[in-house]
Design an enzyme around this catalytic site. Structure first.
Site, PDB file in Angstrom:
ATOM      1  N   CYS A   1       0.832  -1.197   0.000  1.00 42.74           N
ATOM      2  CA  CYS A   1       0.000   0.000   0.000  1.00 42.74           C
ATOM      3  C   CYS A   1       0.872   1.254   0.000  1.00 42.74           C
ATOM      4  CB  CYS A   1      -0.913   0.012   1.228  1.00 42.74           C
ATOM      5  SG  CYS A   1      -1.878   1.524   1.387  1.00 42.74           S
TER       6      CYS A   1
ATOM      7  N   CYS B   1      -7.939   1.687  -0.910  1.00 43.32           N
ATOM      8  CA  CYS B   1      -7.635   0.980   0.341  1.00 43.32           C
ATOM      9  C   CYS B   1      -7.828  -0.501   0.097  1.00 43.32           C
ATOM     10  CB  CYS B   1      -8.542   1.455   1.472  1.00 43.32           C
ATOM     11  SG  CYS B   1      -8.268   0.539   3.020  1.00 43.32           S
TER      12      CYS B   1
ATOM     13  N   PHE C   1     -23.922 -11.639  25.708  1.00 42.49           N
ATOM     14  CA  PHE C   1     -23.474 -10.642  24.728  1.00 42.49           C
ATOM     15  C   PHE C   1     -23.746 -11.190  23.320  1.00 42.49           C
ATOM     16  CE2 PHE C   1     -20.638 -10.713  28.415  1.00 42.49           C
ATOM     17  CZ  PHE C   1     -20.780  -9.432  28.928  1.00 42.49           C
TER      18      PHE C   1
ATOM     19  N   ASN D   1     -25.364 -14.170  16.122  1.00 41.39           N
ATOM     20  CA  ASN D   1     -24.283 -14.729  15.312  1.00 41.39           C
ATOM     21  C   ASN D   1     -23.879 -16.136  15.765  1.00 41.39           C
ATOM     22  OD1 ASN D   1     -22.143 -14.305  13.241  1.00 41.39           O
ATOM     23  ND2 ASN D   1     -20.761 -14.427  14.999  1.00 41.39           N
TER      24      ASN D   1
ATOM     25  N   GLU E   1     -28.529  -9.910  25.660  1.00 37.16           N
ATOM     26  CA  GLU E   1     -27.854  -8.799  25.004  1.00 37.16           C
ATOM     27  C   GLU E   1     -28.350  -7.493  25.602  1.00 37.16           C
ATOM     28  OE1 GLU E   1     -26.020  -6.053  22.950  1.00 37.16           O
ATOM     29  OE2 GLU E   1     -25.463  -8.158  22.670  1.00 37.16           O
TER      30      GLU E   1
ATOM     31  N   ASP F   1     -28.838  -5.580  30.852  1.00 36.21           N
ATOM     32  CA  ASP F   1     -27.531  -4.958  31.014  1.00 36.21           C
ATOM     33  C   ASP F   1     -26.640  -5.916  31.795  1.00 36.21           C
ATOM     34  OD1 ASP F   1     -25.303  -3.475  31.524  1.00 36.21           O
ATOM     35  OD2 ASP F   1     -26.352  -1.741  32.368  1.00 36.21           O
TER      36      ASP F   1
ATOM     37  N   ASP G   1     -19.199 -13.562  24.403  1.00 40.68           N
ATOM     38  CA  ASP G   1     -18.610 -12.783  23.315  1.00 40.68           C
ATOM     39  C   ASP G   1     -18.688 -11.296  23.672  1.00 40.68           C
ATOM     40  OD1 ASP G   1     -17.548 -11.951  20.927  1.00 40.68           O
ATOM     41  OD2 ASP G   1     -19.359 -12.304  19.750  1.00 40.68           O
TER      42      ASP G   1
ATOM     43  N   CYS H   1     -12.130  -9.977  21.993  1.00 40.21           N
ATOM     44  CA  CYS H   1     -11.581  -9.004  21.045  1.00 40.21           C
ATOM     45  C   CYS H   1     -10.500  -8.150  21.692  1.00 40.21           C
ATOM     46  CB  CYS H   1     -12.687  -8.122  20.473  1.00 40.21           C
ATOM     47  SG  CYS H   1     -13.528  -7.095  21.698  1.00 40.21           S
TER      48      CYS H   1
END
Length: 442
Positions: free
Chosen positions: A78, A166, A303, A308, A324, A351, A372, A398
């Site tokens: 790039c 990009c 979560f 998914n 969730e 929550d 998750d 994550c």
């Protein structure tokens, strides 16, 4: 009163040796007893650099010349890699990126979490280019350049990088960055558009323009014509997410498929979905193998987002409960269950960080759980899991620091074992690190 000029940076040494790579993907050197973090440097290299920031105990800089290159160094494909903040590791061979991320994950677990996995899972790796189908791009009209810029921020600044294309974005957008910038440059509200959000599933691609004033009729016509030519669909957002509206005739259904589970999930442009659909499919398939839901088991998915993991698990389990915090995602998850003909998945809004009276679902019994969480982790719900009978936990992370913290609590506090852990390369060419870990009681 005149503004004081900032002090000039001191002259850096002629060359420095790079000792290691930091969690942010920068080379670490020592200059006069001070740590210096250098973008573009790799361990084992000898480089010349310039300072970009100085503090009392540390400094930052960027490589000007590589005097001795590491064997893992590769040319950056790039042309914007030196300035754009979208990637930080293009100069590191892709295979070496994977090795470094695996080592970083295990180091964080050992040092922060005081835990070691019983086995290492093979890394999950998908296509390294054109993988992003969700992204937020900055927009700014720059008077000195006489045109509008569209792209990620420059590294370490609030400026928009001057991009022509990009290669980590899906080509539908990535190959049209310059054309999109020219399109926006011709609008009457070009100085009133601070951001574009890209959202794409299996089919159409939506670009949501954040607008500080409404587009004119001529603006709408220009956007619509461009969209029809390039296969893009334009929406506008005047305020919060509830204000997002497609331009006339531009509305589409966004969805992505999980073929291994025979599931299709519909979503709204600003809903959270994984940016890398190829890696997401691999991740869901691995989750099903590791969690191993059986037809006589009740599974808890915390979560859960828009389903998914929940809906693929429901294909194999007796019952799945998804929890969730975002009511909008819960509504979409319920609709997705209906679209897929899945009747053994339930969803509730709660929550999961609140320390309030427990919800009715929190007193039920479950055999296994999937977590998750966002970057903040799942510490607040961990105590609940052994109390409701959860014997196996699949944790999708994550952010390795909170995974390590939560693993410490699960293993050293609640009696689970860290059976396996593996790295997920959701964001190739960046230092971002995701992981999947399996915990079991006893």
């Amino acid at each position: 009163m005149t503004k004081k000029k900032p002090k000039p940076f001191p002259k850096p040494p002629d060359a420095v040796e790079i000792a290691s790579l930091t969690p942010e993907g920068r080379g670490l050197a020592q200059v006069d007893g001070k740590s210096v973090f250098l973008h573009g440097a790799l361990p084992g290299e000898r480089v010349r650099f310039r300072y970009t920031r100085l503090r009392k105990d540390r400094a930052e800089g960027t490589v000007e010349e590589v005097l001795r290159a590491a064997p893992e160094r590769v040319p950056t494909p790039c042309p914007h890699a030196d300035i754009c903040g979208g990637c930080s590791l293009q100069h590191l061979d892709p295979a070496a990126q994977i090795r470094w991320k695996q080592e970083m994950l295990e180091r964080v677990l050992a040092e922060t979490g005081q835990v070691r996995p019983e086995r290492r899972l093979p890394p999950l790796i998908a296509a390294p280019w054109g993988y992003r189908r969700k992204a937020r791009l900055g927009v700014r009209y720059v008077a000195k350049k006489g045109r509008t810029l569209v792209g990620f921020r420059e590294r370490g600044t609030s400026y928009i990088a001057d991009l022509r294309r990009c290669d980590i974005l899906h080509p539908t957008v990535g190959e049209r960055i310059e054309a999109i910038a020219k399109l926006l440059d011709g609008l009457s509200i070009r100085q009133r558009i601070p951001q574009i959000e890209m959202a794409m599933g299996e089919g159409p691609c939506v670009l949501v323009l954040r607008v500080l004033e409404p587009p004119s009729a001529r603006d709408v016509a220009r956007l619509t014509d461009f969209g029809e030519t390039c296969g893009l669909h334009f929406y506008v957002q005047a305020g919060g997410a509830e204000t997002i509206r497609p331009l006339l005739g531009q509305g589409v259904d966004l969805y992505y498929d999980l073929p291994g589970a025979d599931v299709r999930l519909y979503f709204q442009p600003t809903d959270f979905t994984q940016v890398n659909p190829g890696l997401n499919r691999m991740m869901v398939e691995q989750a099903l193998v590791l969690l191993a839901p059986r037809s006589d088991e009740r599974i808890l998915d915390l979560f859960c987002g828009l389903g998914n993991f929940t809906l693929p698990i429901a294909r194999r389990a007796a019952e799945v409960l998804g929890v969730e915090g975002d009511p909008g995602l819960v509504a979409r998850a319920r609709t997705n269950a209906e679209h897929n003909g899945i009747t053994n998945a339930r969803f509730v809004a709660a929550d999961l960080y609140a320390r309030s009276d427990p919800q009715p679902w929190a007193s039920q019994r479950f055999h296994k759980a999937l977590l998750d969480p966002p970057r903040s982790g799942a510490l607040q719900v961990l105590e609940l899991l052994p109390a409701i009978g959860v014997g196996r936990i699949l944790y999708v992370s994550c952010y390795p620091a909170t995974l390590a913290r939560d693993a410490d609590r699960l293993v050293n506090g609640l009696g689970y074992r860290l059976r396996a852990v593996g790295m997920l390369d959701m964001f190739p060419h960046t230092a971002h690190l995701e992981a999947m870990a399996v915990f079991e009681r006893g």
